[in-house]
Design a protein around this motif. Structure first.
Motif, PDB file in Angstrom:
ATOM      1  N   THR A  21       0.841  -1.188   0.000  1.00 26.43           N
ATOM      2  CA  THR A  21       0.000   0.000   0.000  1.00 26.43           C
ATOM      3  C   THR A  21       0.878   1.242   0.000  1.00 26.43           C
ATOM      4  O   THR A  21       2.089   1.161   0.228  1.00 26.43           O
ATOM      5  N   PRO A  22       0.300   2.431  -0.241  1.00 35.48           N
ATOM      6  CA  PRO A  22       1.115   3.655  -0.225  1.00 35.48           C
ATOM      7  C   PRO A  22       1.796   3.933   1.105  1.00 35.48           C
ATOM      8  O   PRO A  22       2.741   4.710   1.157  1.00 35.48           O
ATOM      9  N   TRP A  27       6.964   1.606  -1.137  1.00 40.02           N
ATOM     10  CA  TRP A  27       6.083   2.198  -2.137  1.00 40.02           C
ATOM     11  C   TRP A  27       6.800   3.299  -2.908  1.00 40.02           C
ATOM     12  O   TRP A  27       7.411   4.187  -2.328  1.00 40.02           O
ATOM     13  N   GLY A  29       5.744   6.073  -5.587  1.00 44.98           N
ATOM     14  CA  GLY A  29       4.609   6.686  -6.259  1.00 44.98           C
ATOM     15  C   GLY A  29       5.020   7.405  -7.529  1.00 44.98           C
ATOM     16  O   GLY A  29       6.050   7.107  -8.137  1.00 44.98           O
ATOM     17  N   ALA A  30       4.198   8.362  -7.936  1.00 48.97           N
ATOM     18  CA  ALA A  30       4.470   9.130  -9.159  1.00 48.97           C
ATOM     19  C   ALA A  30       5.497  10.215  -8.842  1.00 48.97           C
ATOM     20  O   ALA A  30       5.188  11.404  -8.767  1.00 48.97           O
ATOM     21  N   TRP A  31       6.752   9.802  -8.664  1.00 47.36           N
ATOM     22  CA  TRP A  31       7.814  10.733  -8.287  1.00 47.36           C
ATOM     23  C   TRP A  31       8.103  11.754  -9.366  1.00 47.36           C
ATOM     24  O   TRP A  31       8.646  12.821  -9.100  1.00 47.36           O
ATOM     25  N   SER A 136       2.987   7.940   5.563  1.00 48.31           N
ATOM     26  CA  SER A 136       3.636   7.620   4.296  1.00 48.31           C
ATOM     27  C   SER A 136       4.510   8.786   3.845  1.00 48.31           C
ATOM     28  O   SER A 136       4.323   9.939   4.263  1.00 48.31           O
ATOM     29  N   ALA A 138       4.651  10.189   0.889  1.00 46.44           N
ATOM     30  CA  ALA A 138       3.879  11.159   0.106  1.00 46.44           C
ATOM     31  C   ALA A 138       3.115  12.113   1.027  1.00 46.44           C
ATOM     32  O   ALA A 138       3.067  13.330   0.785  1.00 46.44           O
TER      33      ALA A 138
END
Length: 456
Positions: A21-22, A27, A29-31, A136, A138
């Protein structure tokens, strides 16, 4: 239609295989979105520059149609070339003069120490807050931008307005910058109160019975409840049991079967989970609870106040740097100051700070090739002592040379500290009490610059 159906099927299969999961430390993500946003903003800010003329008219050069403008402009260009040649020729004289300026050299020392502290704090803040408060990456980065950037910008603006509105002198600016920085430094110690415990992970921070471990012991990863499962001890696929205890993998939790797919997978019949429920587990680490989330809010509030106070004193501090140099030395002095900060502060600080943080790692991830990967779990108590303690020690050490600057500034007379009728040449009064090493023979270019009676 067939192509769209195939794409949907592939996306479904991909999501089906996704078991993190995030909130998981693995994890990614859309870095790349941040780079696109920054690129778009840079493009927008560059648009006004296309409307500038190729050359800007100097003051006093007007187009009168008789060729006088061209002659004056050519003469002005020749004058600029001569000045540039003089600056290049007198480079070592400028360097010697700056090195013999005690206020300037001490200011560089303070800046290098402060940059070492702040670079470390901001570089590793997402990792620290993630491990400390269980959020997280993010979410932490979003909260940092939301809570910290506005007060920093506001502090810079208000600090500049105060300097301009009340016409703060150099000596007063030095005292303002010193006391504001000291206030923010003392306020930062409140962060030691906003702390949470380690994640309760069986075999790492706690035993399988839920008792906390003071140190990490490799043999505690395996217990009687999972020895028959032949589990790998170097894997990291954490699950949260319904007893509130996390396990490094479902195998180490003693789980026999799973229900569901992807991130909705639930493990059942887990022999290591001792609870009144059905001894089941879900993917991810267990939450640290609402109390820890409240401490994160308090930490961010303290950070807002601290960022505002420090940025409020940044402009007066930078004004001391500019006005402790003579006018012909400013460009070289600012460049040398920035160079020292980047080389002595910006480059080595993350290296040695990261090496110290790595020593607090409890469990390293493993790549497919068998090589060690990123750290998955830190001893948050040791992490906190390094993350908060080392910058505090560096910043505390920087206040000693700052006191020397306040003492030295009493011996100098700066522009603005005297009447306007007595500012004739103000810059030379700045260095009237400097040591003999600044009494160097200046070239005609430097002498002409000093005779301009330029105000700092």
């Amino acid at each position: 239609m067939r192509l769209s159906q195939w794409i949907k099927k592939q996306i479904f299969l991909l999501c089906d295989d996704l078991t993190i999961t995030p909130t998981d430390t693995r994890w990614v993500g859309a870095w790349w979105i941040g780079f696109l946003v920054c690129a778009g903003v840079n493009i927008l800010t560059s648009i006004p520059f296309f409307f500038f003329p190729k050359t800007l008219l100097k003051e006093g050069l007007q187009d009168n149609g008789d060729g006088t403008e061209n002659a004056k402009e050519e003469k002005h260009r020749e004058k600029i070339k001569e000045e540039n040649r003089g600056i290049t020729k007198d480079f070592f004289l400028f360097m010697k003069s700056l090195s013999c300026n005690p206020i300037y050299m001490i200011f560089i020392l303070i800046s290098v120490i402060q940059v070492n502290a702040f670079i470390n704090s901001f570089t590793f803040m997402p990792k620290y807050l993630e491990q400390q408060y269980g959020k997280s990456t993010a979410e932490i980065v979003f909260l940092m931008g939301l809570y910290m950037l506005p007060p920093i910008c506001l502090g810079y603006l208000i600090g500049g307005l105060i300097m301009k509105k009340f016409k703060i002198t150099v000596k007063k600016a030095a005292y303002i910058g010193f006391w504001l920085s000291l206030t923010e430094y003392l306020l930062s110690f409140v962060s030691y109160i906003m702390t949470c415990d380690n994640f309760p992970v069986a075999g790492l921070t706690t035993s399988y019975e839920g008792v906390q471990h003071p140190l990490y012991v490799e043999n505690n990863v395996l217990a009687d409840c999972n020895t028959k499962c032949s589990c790998l001890t170097n894997t990291w696929d954490p699950v949260c049991g319904d007893n509130g205890l996390s396990y490094m993998s479902a195998c180490l939790a003693g789980c026999e079967k799973s229900v569901g797919t992807g991130t909705n997978m639930v493990f059942q019949n887990c022999s290591c989970i001792q609870s009144s429920g059905n001894a089941s587990a879900v993917l991810g680490l267990c939450d640290k609870g609402p109390e820890c989330a409240n401490k994160l809010q308090y930490f961010l509030i303290i950070s807002i106040i601290g960022c505002f106070i420090f940025s409020l004193g940044a402009i007066p501090g930078y004004m001391v740097l500019l006005r402790c140099m003579k006018s012909e030395e400013k460009s070289l002095g600012v460049g040398l100051h920035t160079f020292c900060m980047r080389i002595l502060g910006g480059i080595p600080a993350p290296i040695y700070f990261g090496a110290l943080i790595d020593r607090t790692c409890l469990h390293w991830g493993t790549l497919k090739c068998g090589e060690p990967g990123a750290c998955r779990m830190y001893d948050i108590n040791s992490f906190r002592r390094i993350y908060l303690g080392l910058p505090a020690a560096l910043r505390g050490a920087s206040f000693l040379p700052a006191l020397f600057i306040l003492i030295l500034m009493r011996k100098f007379q700066f522009p603005g500290d005297i009447d306007s009728s007595d500012t004739d040449p103000a810059e030379m009064k700045l260095t009237a009490k400097e040591s003999k090493c600044t009494n160097v023979h200046r070239s005609p270019t430097m002498q002409n610059d000093g005779e301009r009676k330029t105000k700092l």
